[in-house]
Design a protein around this motif. Structure first.
Motif, PDB file in Angstrom:
ATOM      1  N   GLN A 348       0.836  -1.193   0.000  1.00  0.00           N
ATOM      2  CA  GLN A 348       0.000   0.000   0.000  1.00  0.00           C
ATOM      3  C   GLN A 348       0.877   1.251   0.000  1.00  0.00           C
ATOM      4  N   ILE A 349       0.576   2.169  -0.901  1.00  0.00           N
ATOM      5  CA  ILE A 349       1.268   3.452  -0.967  1.00  0.00           C
ATOM      6  C   ILE A 349       0.215   4.551  -0.975  1.00  0.00           C
ATOM      7  N   SER A 350       0.388   5.555  -0.137  1.00  0.00           N
ATOM      8  CA  SER A 350      -0.584   6.642  -0.078  1.00  0.00           C
ATOM      9  C   SER A 350      -0.776   7.266  -1.459  1.00  0.00           C
ATOM     10  N   SER A 351      -2.030   7.425  -1.872  1.00  0.00           N
ATOM     11  CA  SER A 351      -2.326   7.954  -3.210  1.00  0.00           C
ATOM     12  C   SER A 351      -2.634   9.438  -3.218  1.00  0.00           C
ATOM     13  N   ASN A 352      -2.770  10.049  -2.047  1.00  0.00           N
ATOM     14  CA  ASN A 352      -3.168  11.462  -2.016  1.00  0.00           C
ATOM     15  C   ASN A 352      -2.017  12.408  -1.676  1.00  0.00           C
ATOM     16  N   GLN A 353      -0.791  11.889  -1.667  1.00  0.00           N
ATOM     17  CA  GLN A 353       0.362  12.743  -1.358  1.00  0.00           C
ATOM     18  C   GLN A 353       1.089  13.221  -2.610  1.00  0.00           C
ATOM     19  N   TYR A 354       0.686  12.702  -3.774  1.00  0.00           N
ATOM     20  CA  TYR A 354       1.349  13.041  -5.030  1.00  0.00           C
ATOM     21  C   TYR A 354       0.457  13.952  -5.880  1.00  0.00           C
ATOM     22  N   PRO A 355       0.948  15.137  -6.289  1.00  0.00           N
ATOM     23  CA  PRO A 355       0.172  15.996  -7.191  1.00  0.00           C
ATOM     24  C   PRO A 355      -0.087  15.313  -8.525  1.00  0.00           C
ATOM     25  N   SER A 356       0.809  14.437  -8.922  1.00  0.00           N
ATOM     26  CA  SER A 356       0.678  13.632 -10.128  1.00  0.00           C
ATOM     27  C   SER A 356       1.780  12.579 -10.077  1.00  0.00           C
ATOM     28  N   LEU A 357       1.885  11.800 -11.143  1.00  0.00           N
ATOM     29  CA  LEU A 357       2.941  10.791 -11.220  1.00  0.00           C
ATOM     30  C   LEU A 357       3.535  10.794 -12.627  1.00  0.00           C
ATOM     31  N   PRO A 358       4.797  10.417 -12.760  1.00  0.00           N
ATOM     32  CA  PRO A 358       5.368  10.263 -14.100  1.00  0.00           C
ATOM     33  C   PRO A 358       4.590   9.180 -14.854  1.00  0.00           C
ATOM     34  N   PHE A 359       4.242   9.448 -16.101  1.00  0.00           N
ATOM     35  CA  PHE A 359       3.488   8.442 -16.855  1.00  0.00           C
ATOM     36  C   PHE A 359       3.622   8.675 -18.350  1.00  0.00           C
ATOM     37  N   THR A 360       3.305   7.648 -19.099  1.00  0.00           N
ATOM     38  CA  THR A 360       3.209   7.723 -20.552  1.00  0.00           C
ATOM     39  C   THR A 360       1.821   7.252 -20.936  1.00  0.00           C
ATOM     40  N   PRO A 361       1.016   8.102 -21.591  1.00  0.00           N
ATOM     41  CA  PRO A 361      -0.345   7.700 -21.955  1.00  0.00           C
ATOM     42  C   PRO A 361      -0.357   6.394 -22.739  1.00  0.00           C
ATOM     43  N   ASN A 362      -1.355   5.571 -22.442  1.00  0.00           N
ATOM     44  CA  ASN A 362      -1.542   4.312 -23.159  1.00  0.00           C
ATOM     45  C   ASN A 362      -0.392   3.337 -22.944  1.00  0.00           C
ATOM     46  N   SER A 363       0.353   3.524 -21.827  1.00  0.00           N
ATOM     47  CA  SER A 363       1.497   2.646 -21.599  1.00  0.00           C
ATOM     48  C   SER A 363       1.680   2.283 -20.125  1.00  0.00           C
ATOM     49  N   HIS A 364       2.073   3.261 -19.280  1.00  0.00           N
ATOM     50  CA  HIS A 364       2.420   2.940 -17.902  1.00  0.00           C
ATOM     51  C   HIS A 364       2.466   4.200 -17.041  1.00  0.00           C
ATOM     52  N   PHE A 365       2.531   3.996 -15.723  1.00  0.00           N
ATOM     53  CA  PHE A 365       2.857   5.087 -14.802  1.00  0.00           C
ATOM     54  C   PHE A 365       3.854   4.575 -13.781  1.00  0.00           C
ATOM     55  N   GLU A 366       4.522   5.508 -13.104  1.00  0.00           N
ATOM     56  CA  GLU A 366       5.584   5.145 -12.166  1.00  0.00           C
ATOM     57  C   GLU A 366       5.321   5.774 -10.806  1.00  0.00           C
ATOM     58  N   ILE A 367       5.750   5.090  -9.773  1.00  0.00           N
ATOM     59  CA  ILE A 367       5.611   5.634  -8.418  1.00  0.00           C
ATOM     60  C   ILE A 367       6.828   5.225  -7.599  1.00  0.00           C
ATOM     61  N   GLN A 368       7.310   6.166  -6.808  1.00  0.00           N
ATOM     62  CA  GLN A 368       8.488   5.948  -5.977  1.00  0.00           C
ATOM     63  C   GLN A 368       8.045   5.669  -4.551  1.00  0.00           C
ATOM     64  N   ASP A 369       8.575   4.619  -3.959  1.00  0.00           N
ATOM     65  CA  ASP A 369       8.295   4.283  -2.557  1.00  0.00           C
ATOM     66  C   ASP A 369       9.631   4.050  -1.876  1.00  0.00           C
ATOM     67  N   GLY A 370      10.120   5.096  -1.181  1.00  0.00           N
ATOM     68  CA  GLY A 370      11.450   5.014  -0.597  1.00  0.00           C
ATOM     69  C   GLY A 370      12.495   4.933  -1.694  1.00  0.00           C
ATOM     70  N   GLU A 371      13.333   3.911  -1.651  1.00  0.00           N
ATOM     71  CA  GLU A 371      14.385   3.746  -2.654  1.00  0.00           C
ATOM     72  C   GLU A 371      13.920   2.913  -3.852  1.00  0.00           C
ATOM     73  N   ILE A 372      12.703   2.405  -3.793  1.00  0.00           N
ATOM     74  CA  ILE A 372      12.210   1.524  -4.854  1.00  0.00           C
ATOM     75  C   ILE A 372      11.318   2.306  -5.813  1.00  0.00           C
ATOM     76  N   SER A 373      11.596   2.153  -7.103  1.00  0.00           N
ATOM     77  CA  SER A 373      10.797   2.799  -8.134  1.00  0.00           C
ATOM     78  C   SER A 373      10.036   1.729  -8.907  1.00  0.00           C
ATOM     79  N   TYR A 374       8.694   1.844  -8.885  1.00  0.00           N
ATOM     80  CA  TYR A 374       7.836   0.877  -9.554  1.00  0.00           C
ATOM     81  C   TYR A 374       7.309   1.457 -10.863  1.00  0.00           C
ATOM     82  N   ARG A 375       7.281   0.652 -11.889  1.00  0.00           N
ATOM     83  CA  ARG A 375       6.570   1.002 -13.123  1.00  0.00           C
ATOM     84  C   ARG A 375       5.388   0.043 -13.248  1.00  0.00           C
ATOM     85  N   ILE A 376       4.204   0.588 -13.384  1.00  0.00           N
ATOM     86  CA  ILE A 376       2.984  -0.219 -13.420  1.00  0.00           C
ATOM     87  C   ILE A 376       2.364  -0.137 -14.804  1.00  0.00           C
TER      88      ILE A 376
END
Length: 406
Positions: A348-376
């Motif tokens: 679980q990562i808080s979803s209301n602390q980010y004004p937005s997230l890095p993303f590419t339309p029709n492809s993926h978005f990314e979120i940073q949690d500490g030292e780990i960077s996830y691409r979804i």
């Protein structure tokens, strides 16, 4: 053991090569014209704030301005094979929307070394042609830097290389650079006043600008990828039914509503009963506003989809497949339930602390949690923009509650 330096001055030889390459790209790809440059003979430290229409914006600044140290997205920096070269020209990687004390001190070291610093306060380039909001903390940061403040305003790069497109469109772009706040005047302004000044100067609407300039862009009518932003039909209101046909036409597979693009990037009717927004940005605003209303009126609003998870491999400088599962987004959490690197995980990562997230339309978005960077990567990839706009809405709702509490 001696402490490592917080800042390394740009290598003059490497920067000269970067400047030469930037000039070639600016002329060949962007057809850039500098209309005003108050930094042409400027020496010493200063802070440059720039608007962000396209990923290529930093090239224009490097080509025609004094030697700058750029602050860039760490997710962008970490996926490039030229990190050593970027460090050689003074690039400072920073996580978007999260600034650590270490990041702040590295930026402060630039001006302490009598060199200029360039930042993009918006953090993310626009997906719809309209400037994205800048954090209110920008005002505090600018005052803390305690330097002359200049603005770099670029126009035309969004239509040259939109975030949603893989295609370059050569037309014309301009760069205007001027002083916004004198260092001495900065002392007499509040952080709120500074924020307001910066926000006003960096605001833009690429399609309104195009109405005034009417510049034809080669391949400007190519809308492949725009369906990843304009995911909802303005006529039947069905989601994820918009497809790009024949490169220049957006069509709803449910009701047949269509719009055809011209070389200026505008959308036009294909038949009399089509509902069309001339400016794609207006269509995007309609979709986003309807999503905000839906979220506000739905007590337990939630988005969910199957997904793939990729983790950033810093050594190989790329995201690699790590697992898959189910991802859920609501007003409080972004939740993943599945398998990563062979282990069952519920995250679980808080979803209301980010004004937005890095993303590419029709492809993926990314979120940073500490030292780990996830691409979804969602199974329904065309829904990526909807997820990002929902996160933006959650952030604004949470901010409004916090402001009311104060």
């Amino acid at each position: 053991m001696k402490n490592k330096k917080k800042f390394k001055k740009p290598n003059s030889f490497v920067y000269a090569i970067y400047r030469l390459c930037s000039k070639v790209i600016s002329r060949v790809k962007l057809n850039l014209k500098v209309t005003r440059n108050e930094l042409k003979k400027k020496k010493g430290p200063f802070l440059l704030v720039a608007n962000h229409e396209s990923f290529i914006d930093f090239v224009s600044l490097g080509a025609y301005l004094p030697k700058l140290s750029f602050v860039v997205s760490r997710s962008f920096y970490n996926t490039l094979p030229i990190q050593k070269l970027m460090s050689s020209i003074g690039v400072i990687p920073k996580q978007q929307f999260q600034t650590t004390p270490k990041d702040l001190m590295r930026m402060k070291e630039v001006v302490k070394n009598n060199l200029p610093l360039a930042i993009y306060p918006a953090g993310l380039m626009t997906e719809q042609g309209v400037s994205t909001p800048i954090p209110e903390s920008t005002g505090k940061f600018v005052k803390w830097m305690d330097q002359d403040v200049y603005v770099a305003k670029i126009r035309g790069t969004y239509l040259s290389k939109p975030k949603w497109s893989k295609t370059w469109r050569k037309g014309k772009s301009t760069l205007e650079v001027y002083k916004l706040i004198d260092k001495e005047d900065l002392k007499n302004l509040t952080s709120e006043q500074v924020y307001a000044l910066v926000e006003k100067e960096l605001g833009f609407n690429a399609y309104q600008d195009q109405e005034q300039n009417m510049i034809k862009f080669k391949n400007g009518d190519n809308v492949e990828g725009l369906d990843g932003v304009l995911y909802k039909c303005p006529k039947c209101n069905k989601e994820f039914t918009i497809i790009a046909k024949n490169k220049n036409t957006l069509t709803c597979t449910n009701c047949g509503n269509s719009s055809v693009a011209d070389k200026y990037g505008f959308l036009n009717k294909t038949k009399e009963d089509d509902i069309v927004f001339k400016h794609p940005s207006d269509w995007a605003s309609k979709i986003e506003n309807e999503l905000v209303s839906e979220i506000a009126s739905t007590e337990n609003f939630e988005l969910a989809d199957d997904c793939q998870i990729l983790l950033l491999n810093a050594k190989k400088r790329k995201y690699q497949f790590a697992g898959q599962g189910r991802v859920t987004l609501n007003k409080e959490w972004l939740m993943f339930d599945g398998e990563i690197n062979g282990q069952k995980i519920k995250k679980q990562i808080s979803s209301n602390q980010y004004p937005s997230l890095p993303f590419t339309p029709n492809s993926h978005f990314e979120i940073q949690d500490g030292e780990i960077s996830y691409r979804i990567k969602l199974k329904n990839a065309v829904a990526t923009t909807k997820w990002i706009w929902a996160i933006k809405c959650f952030y604004e709702m949470n901010k409004a509650k916090t402001d009311q509490a104060v």
